[in-house]
Enzyme design. Sequence first.
Site, PDB file in Angstrom:
ATOM      1  N   HIS B 264       0.826  -1.205   0.000  1.00 56.31           N
ATOM      2  CA  HIS B 264       0.000   0.000   0.000  1.00 56.31           C
ATOM      3  C   HIS B 264       0.866   1.264   0.000  1.00 56.31           C
ATOM      4  O   HIS B 264       0.730   2.138  -0.862  1.00 56.31           O
ATOM      5  CB  HIS B 264      -0.912  -0.032   1.245  1.00 56.31           C
ATOM      6  CG  HIS B 264      -1.793   1.162   1.417  1.00 56.31           C
ATOM      7  ND1 HIS B 264      -3.138   1.160   1.100  1.00 56.31           N
ATOM      8  CD2 HIS B 264      -1.532   2.412   1.878  1.00 56.31           C
ATOM      9  CE1 HIS B 264      -3.662   2.351   1.355  1.00 56.31           C
ATOM     10  NE2 HIS B 264      -2.697   3.138   1.830  1.00 56.31           N
ATOM     11  N   GLU B 265       1.770   1.351   0.960  1.00 52.96           N
ATOM     12  CA  GLU B 265       2.570   2.574   1.094  1.00 52.96           C
ATOM     13  C   GLU B 265       3.508   2.758  -0.094  1.00 52.96           C
ATOM     14  O   GLU B 265       3.715   3.877  -0.565  1.00 52.96           O
ATOM     15  CB  GLU B 265       3.359   2.574   2.407  1.00 52.96           C
ATOM     16  CG  GLU B 265       2.511   2.524   3.685  1.00 52.96           C
ATOM     17  CD  GLU B 265       1.534   3.690   3.841  1.00 52.96           C
ATOM     18  OE1 GLU B 265       1.780   4.763   3.271  1.00 52.96           O
ATOM     19  OE2 GLU B 265       0.508   3.499   4.537  1.00 52.96           O
ATOM     20  N   HIS B 268       1.731   4.492  -2.795  1.00 51.77           N
ATOM     21  CA  HIS B 268       1.787   5.966  -2.662  1.00 51.77           C
ATOM     22  C   HIS B 268       3.127   6.495  -3.164  1.00 51.77           C
ATOM     23  O   HIS B 268       3.193   7.471  -3.914  1.00 51.77           O
ATOM     24  CB  HIS B 268       1.659   6.363  -1.178  1.00 51.77           C
ATOM     25  CG  HIS B 268       0.265   6.323  -0.626  1.00 51.77           C
ATOM     26  ND1 HIS B 268      -0.767   7.054  -1.159  1.00 51.77           N
ATOM     27  CD2 HIS B 268      -0.261   5.660   0.440  1.00 51.77           C
ATOM     28  CE1 HIS B 268      -1.878   6.848  -0.438  1.00 51.77           C
ATOM     29  NE2 HIS B 268      -1.592   5.988   0.537  1.00 51.77           N
ATOM     30  N   GLU B 294      -5.030   7.597  -2.664  1.00 51.63           N
ATOM     31  CA  GLU B 294      -5.437   6.312  -2.088  1.00 51.63           C
ATOM     32  C   GLU B 294      -5.813   5.319  -3.178  1.00 51.63           C
ATOM     33  O   GLU B 294      -5.680   4.112  -2.999  1.00 51.63           O
ATOM     34  CB  GLU B 294      -6.591   6.506  -1.101  1.00 51.63           C
ATOM     35  CG  GLU B 294      -6.220   7.280   0.157  1.00 51.63           C
ATOM     36  CD  GLU B 294      -5.062   6.665   0.952  1.00 51.63           C
ATOM     37  OE1 GLU B 294      -4.857   5.444   0.879  1.00 51.63           O
ATOM     38  OE2 GLU B 294      -4.338   7.430   1.617  1.00 51.63           O
TER      39      GLU B 294
END
Lengths: 499, 499
Positions: B264-265, B268, B294
């Site tokens: 997830h990170e 980003h 997101e």
Amino acid sequence: MISQEEQKKYNDWVFQISAYQMALALISIDKMTVAPPAGGPYRDARTAWLSGEKFSLETDPEMFRLLARMKDDPDLDGDTRRAAFLNWQKAARTVCIPKDEFVASEELLNQAYDAWLRAKMADDYSIFRPYLEKIIENKKRFYGFRGSSASIYDQMLDDNEPGMNEAKYDAFFADVKARLIPLIQRISAVSPIDDSFLHRFYPAAQQKKFTNEHLLPYLRYTPDWGYQNETEHPFTYWTCEDDCRTTTKYLENSVTSSLFSTIHEVGHATFEHNIDPKYDGTILAEGVSAAMHESQSRLCENYLGRTTAFWEANFPALQKEFPEQLGGVTVQQFVRASNAAVPGLLRTEADELTYPLHIVIRYEIEKDLFDGRIGTEDLEQVWNEKYREYLGVEVPNSRDGILQDVHWSEGSFGYFPTYALGSAYAAQIVHKMRQDIDVDEALRSSRYDICMNWLKENVHHYGCRYDAPEIIRRATGEEFNWNYYLDDLEEKYTRLYQL
Amino acid sequence: MISQEEQKKYNDWVFQISAYQMALALISIDKMTVAPPAGGPYRDARTAWLSGEKFSLETDPEMFRLLARMKDDPDLDGDTRRAAFLNWQKAARTVCIPKDEFVASEELLNQAYDAWLRAKMADDYSIFRPYLEKIIENKKRFYGFRGSSASIYDQMLDDNEPGMNEAKYDAFFADVKARLIPLIQRISAVSPIDDSFLHRFYPAAQQKKFTNEHLLPYLRYTPDWGYQNETEHPFTYWTCEDDCRTTTKYLENSVTSSLFSTIHEVGHATFEHNIDPKYDGTILAEGVSAAMHESQSRLCENYLGRTTAFWEANFPALQKEFPEQLGGVTVQQFVRASNAAVPGLLRTEADELTYPLHIVIRYEIEKDLFDGRIGTEDLEQVWNEKYREYLGVEVPNSRDGILQDVHWSEGSFGYFPTYALGSAYAAQIVHKMRQDIDVDEALRSSRYDICMNWLKENVHHYGCRYDAPEIIRRATGEEFNWNYYLDDLEEKYTRLYQL
């Protein structure tokens, strides 16, 4: 007399400078510890601009005039006058530099650090040399603006250690050489101390575990106000007395390297931590000079960290972490080996006795560089020759030779001599400390804090309130005298090698 | 027409803002990862002052007038007009706030983060509540200054996701609830998927090893432009496209927690890394909205990271690191378990299906908070009731309940809904990506970069050049349509549970 309005202006100005200083410190720590290198150019340009904002504040003409009045204003308390003087002095030395040149020079220094690191990794001085050349050119130009009658290198020495100059260091180093070189030669004639067990394989992860679980708690370096990270060149940095950062470097073929570097850096950090918090955010909240700072780190490293008492408290845990490597070794053997005088290539790995010769080499090179007798193209050859002459070692590569230290990449010249001077301060301070408290008992019983508290009360808490000679006078009741240092080394090494 | 002089002034101004922004980002990263806590008050006061300097620049009246002209100047190129508009909009929204109040609020937010962390560790909401109360008060006051006819929460939603408001989110979440709650209920009636092997003991050090040696290289997250650290609440931050920082958190009783949080990170971070470098240092060099950001992290986490193809490439190495825990498990079992829908307490640990209900809960609470229907004294009770109502779980403590998320301590309200909206963006974008490239083949053959390149070309490189609806239009050829998202979830979970 200064007005209330002026006082407020001054307080705001001090706070604003401290804000930039904090930001720059954190950016610098980030850069040296974790920052992704590809972002360097982006960050460096902006960091330089922020340095320029701080520069503008520090050299603000209105504030310069106010400081000039404040430093001699009898209505102000001594703390404020001293702070005003130091701020005024700093401004007087930099106000003559055009801001755009200052900013460009800051950006260059940030780039030079990266270039030095690349050069060291690649073992290639030529990668770093153009940056060094430009740094020296800038230094000469900036010092030229001051219009002082003193030589550039004399000014640099004084900037790092107020009151010092070539003549004084020459006298000091003449004594150092006269007394230590014969001693080193006598030692080289007797059988060496066996320190081979220090150079077995010591996995970094286990070293780190010992440091975090035993050494740092022993040193009273606690996570609420300090942390330790890893870098190519260990350093200590801080934003305030409750925020200190140290780094170390683990060598898997030398267990003592990171141990003594940790004790050294935590010595710096403890000094900052112990400065009177009322000075927080002001120019007084900092060790007063480079040598005074190094005196505290080297005192911890050598006068505490290399003693039998220190290892009586710590060796069992170290041995437990490394049963294979240190199983059959006694505390006495470990301490003897940790003090063995072995002329080598690396300053930061040097024993107490040969250490000052590493400094002499750098001092002589810097003198020649700034007095124009040599240029950056000669540096590597001169370096290698001096290592052969003073320490009898052949330098096999640039990484362990001319590129070993970070200092020049940061534009730091005239700093190296303070390591030796600081060692001499340390010797004199410890002499008094040992009269006042039972240092060995404190170390043996894991009460390192007793030593730190003595230092806090007698040295640390002053910060920049007094200059180094005055702090030594207050701490020891005597004028500075480097014979304590040379006497100590003669006594210690004569005993160690049974000469 | 703007003059050359104005252009230069503008360029300098942009650069200066970016310098403060970089400093504040690095200070914030430092604070959340390594900074010694005792230094917090010293740092926070100075950080707030630096924020104030940035605020002064951003709201400079002369620049505000220039921006107002630039945003509509047909002689300027589209990039410049867009940047001028966004800068102008930002200034228009903040110029009404008195600077001293802004600075005080920034300091409060820094303190509130520490208080939230303390409260979470102590499992005691009352430690955090006074800070939250004051933050909400400030928010209401600052939004009040704007004099907008929209409700405060509508303005907050629009700030995070331009064009969004309560009415639109209400419609979206009504559909979410209408279609997902029955599905969750149907799943709860059938036998659960066995995911017990994910919750065996997984030592953090080994998880870290797998992440560093396998997962990060697979994700093409390389140390030259990005690093990973550890924090209580994982985050991603950056200073420029070549300097991204992510964090994760290792749970020893859940191997997938840090795996999916890392994916997830890094999603980003990759978004930021792929933005056109010509925007570096400008307001365009950032994902255009919270939901767009997101969308990219959740796309990576769910639409790539939770697929069989992804784990066909990565499971063997994971199994090798954890032979005891995962020895008898097949890829299929691992992926099934990683997708099991199990209503739980923690948003960041939630599966794809129950996740949006965590968001609905926060959205409804924020609405009530800012529309004045509840106060901070009611929060914990309301929170716990909603978890019982929507997810059927009892909240046993504050740590895993009201204190689980960092957002409110940072003054971030109206952000949570963008996680759900971003998931919906992601579904639509992936639909198109799968038409263009063979996603599964890329994942299976360790060519994650093929997916990232598609995203770079179709989404990432724009940065803030266009708003979110326009980027979706350009990437997919269609208007935004959340049915892709709900259809996907229905299809996936009907299949997974053979309903």
